[in-house]
Scaffold this active site. Structure first.
Site, PDB file in Angstrom:
ATOM      1  N   GLU A  33       4.340   9.396  10.136  1.00 44.96           N
ATOM      2  CA  GLU A  33       5.462   9.946   9.405  1.00 44.96           C
ATOM      3  C   GLU A  33       5.240  11.342   9.117  1.00 44.96           C
ATOM      4  OE1 GLU A  33       7.301   6.172   6.970  1.00 44.96           O
ATOM      5  OE2 GLU A  33       5.920   7.115   5.932  1.00 44.96           O
ATOM      6  N   CYS A  48      -8.284   5.115  -0.957  1.00 39.14           N
ATOM      7  CA  CYS A  48      -7.743   5.377  -2.346  1.00 39.14           C
ATOM      8  C   CYS A  48      -6.693   4.419  -2.925  1.00 39.14           C
ATOM      9  CB  CYS A  48      -6.878   6.934  -2.359  1.00 39.14           C
ATOM     10  SG  CYS A  48      -7.855   8.147  -1.784  1.00 39.14           S
ATOM     11  N   GLU A  92      -6.948  11.594   6.262  1.00 39.12           N
ATOM     12  CA  GLU A  92      -7.992  12.568   5.788  1.00 39.12           C
ATOM     13  C   GLU A  92      -8.154  13.457   6.938  1.00 39.12           C
ATOM     14  OE1 GLU A  92     -10.072  15.048   4.496  1.00 39.12           O
ATOM     15  OE2 GLU A  92      -9.762  13.413   2.775  1.00 39.12           O
ATOM     16  N   LEU A 116      -8.233  15.555  -6.285  1.00 42.13           N
ATOM     17  CA  LEU A 116      -9.247  15.568  -7.294  1.00 42.13           C
ATOM     18  C   LEU A 116      -8.900  14.077  -8.015  1.00 42.13           C
ATOM     19  CD1 LEU A 116     -11.884  16.109  -8.502  1.00 42.13           C
ATOM     20  CD2 LEU A 116     -10.667  17.553  -9.988  1.00 42.13           C
ATOM     21  N   CYS A 163       4.700  12.091  -2.426  1.00 43.80           N
ATOM     22  CA  CYS A 163       3.349  12.150  -2.253  1.00 43.80           C
ATOM     23  C   CYS A 163       2.697  10.599  -2.581  1.00 43.80           C
ATOM     24  CB  CYS A 163       2.668  13.016  -3.396  1.00 43.80           C
ATOM     25  SG  CYS A 163       0.915  13.228  -3.263  1.00 43.80           S
TER      26      CYS A 163
END
EC number: 2.1.1.192
Length: 397
Positions: free
Chosen positions: A120, A144, A199, A253, A372
């Site tokens: 995407e 994550c 990543e 972070l 996001c």
């Protein structure tokens, strides 16, 4: 599986198999010259031919070799036997209520035994810019816990051509090439963020090669100051990013204590916060004018206290930084909730008063699962129940 037992990284299920006729998209000038040599182009002609091809691909957006009218007919015919200028295929387009566009892109492959893979890509229009969010992997290496993409298996890394191809597809869809008219005469894709699926620093070579092509002034020509690479903290490749690519850096972070970050971003167990912060201090391209962005997703009752804000300010000491606070974007099956708006404002105010810019990112494209942390390729489709849940979430925000 307990949080501490979750794997830090996934292993790719496949390697890339090129099509029978590979695309020139994503190749360096030297690599294009090698392709020309292989089909018998004389050494004296190669430099000129490379420049012609480069211009047609990256300035004018040619979709076929046949469009390249200043290349001789015989040369075009020979090229068409061996190469293409293909980019990923758009198989679906969604347009959000706020104007955000999400494209599902199918990747060409020479592996006829496997289902074609998809990624995407998201375009976010704003009054002063147009930002394209680009993917670097099919799936993601990482796990994550707050990220939808992290629930998807890692299929494989993208090639440089598949990364550059996403930008070319966006320009195709927006009619945003140099010889075509756009509203107000401005380019529509002005900024690139490597914040899509995957990543980037676990696909370093392809990402580097792609971004150097994107920034090339004789082609797509997007300034390195308008390109941001986001990483969850692959420490060994952070300094390399500054030295070999030189783009803006963003760090995912999301927590200021190792214990919590180990849960949210399991990679932290390999590269803990102290090592990550030192790599940021050593980043070659960082300055007050080119600050590192620290992305911090706001999770209700998890990482949004004023104590967290105070620790964040301490962590950033000595780093040219700004903080991007991201309201959590829900997705079906997540156990997290977005922080209350009042708490987000308190957090932002504390960080700002400590001397750091701390804007709160406006969620874009939530209703089409383009915000996001929400990307997940159609190779792992949502069920009807999940889609209903998504619509309900969007309606309540």
């Amino acid at each position: 599986m307990a949080v501490g037992d979750a794997p830090l990284e996934k292993v790719a299920l496949e390697t890339y198999v090129p099509p029978a006729k590979p695309s020139l998209i994503g190749l360096s000038r030297a690599e294009i010259s090698e392709r020309l040599a292989a089909i018998g182009v004389a050494p004296a002609q190669r430099r000129m031919r490379v420049q012609q091809l480069w211009h047609w691909m990256y300035v004018r957006g040619a979709k076929t070799v046949g469009e390249m009218t200043n290349v001789s007919k015989d040369m075009r015919a020979e090229l068409e036997k061996h190469v293409t200028v293909d980019r990923p295929e758009v198989v679906a387009e969604q347009i959000s209520n706020d104007g955000t566009r999400k494209w599902l892109l199918r990747l060409p492959s020479g592996n006829t035994l496997e289902k074609p893979h998809e990624v995407e890509c998201v375009y976010i229009p704003e009054t002063d810019r147009g930002t394209l969010c680009v993917s670097s992997q099919v799936g993601c290496t990482l796990n994550c816990s707050f990220c939808h993409t992290g629930t998807q298996r890692l299929v494989r890394n993208l090639t440089a051509g598949e990364i550059v191809g996403q930008i070319m597809v966006a320009r195709d869809r927006l009619n945003d090439w140099a010889d075509r008219e756009t509203p107000h005469g401005n380019r529509l894709v002005t900024n690139i963020v490597m914040m899509g699926m995957g990543e980037p620093l676990y696909n370093f070579d392809a990402v580097r090669d792609a971004l150097l092509i994107v920034a090339d002034n004789e082609g797509i020509g997007i300034s390195k100051r308008r390109i941001t690479l986001s990483t969850s903290g692959v420490v060994p490749n952070i300094v390399r990013t500054g030295e070999e690519i030189g783009v803006m850096l963003a760090i995912s972070l999301h927590a200021v204590r190792d214990e919590l970050r180990n849960e949210l971003v399991p990679l932290n167990r390999k590269y803990p916060i102290a090592e990550l912060m030192q790599a940021c201090r050593d980043y070659p391209a960082a300055s007050n004018a080119k600050r590192i962005t620290f992305e911090y997703v706001m999770l209700k009752g998890v990482n949004d206290s004023l104590d967290d804000a105070k620790l964040l300010v301490k962590l950033l000491k000595g780093i040219h930084a700004k903080i991007n606070l991201i309201p959590f974007n829900p997705w079906p099956g997540t156990r997290y909730e977005c922080s209350d708006w009042e708490q987000i404002e308190k957090f932002s105010e504390y960080v700002f008063n400590a001397g750091y810019s701390s804007p709160v990112r406006t969620p874009r494209g939530r209703d089409i699962l383009a915000a996001c942390g929400q990307l997940k390729s159609e190779t792992e489709k949502l069920s009807a129940r999940e889609r209903q849940a998504l619509r309900a979430m969007a309606m309540t925000d």
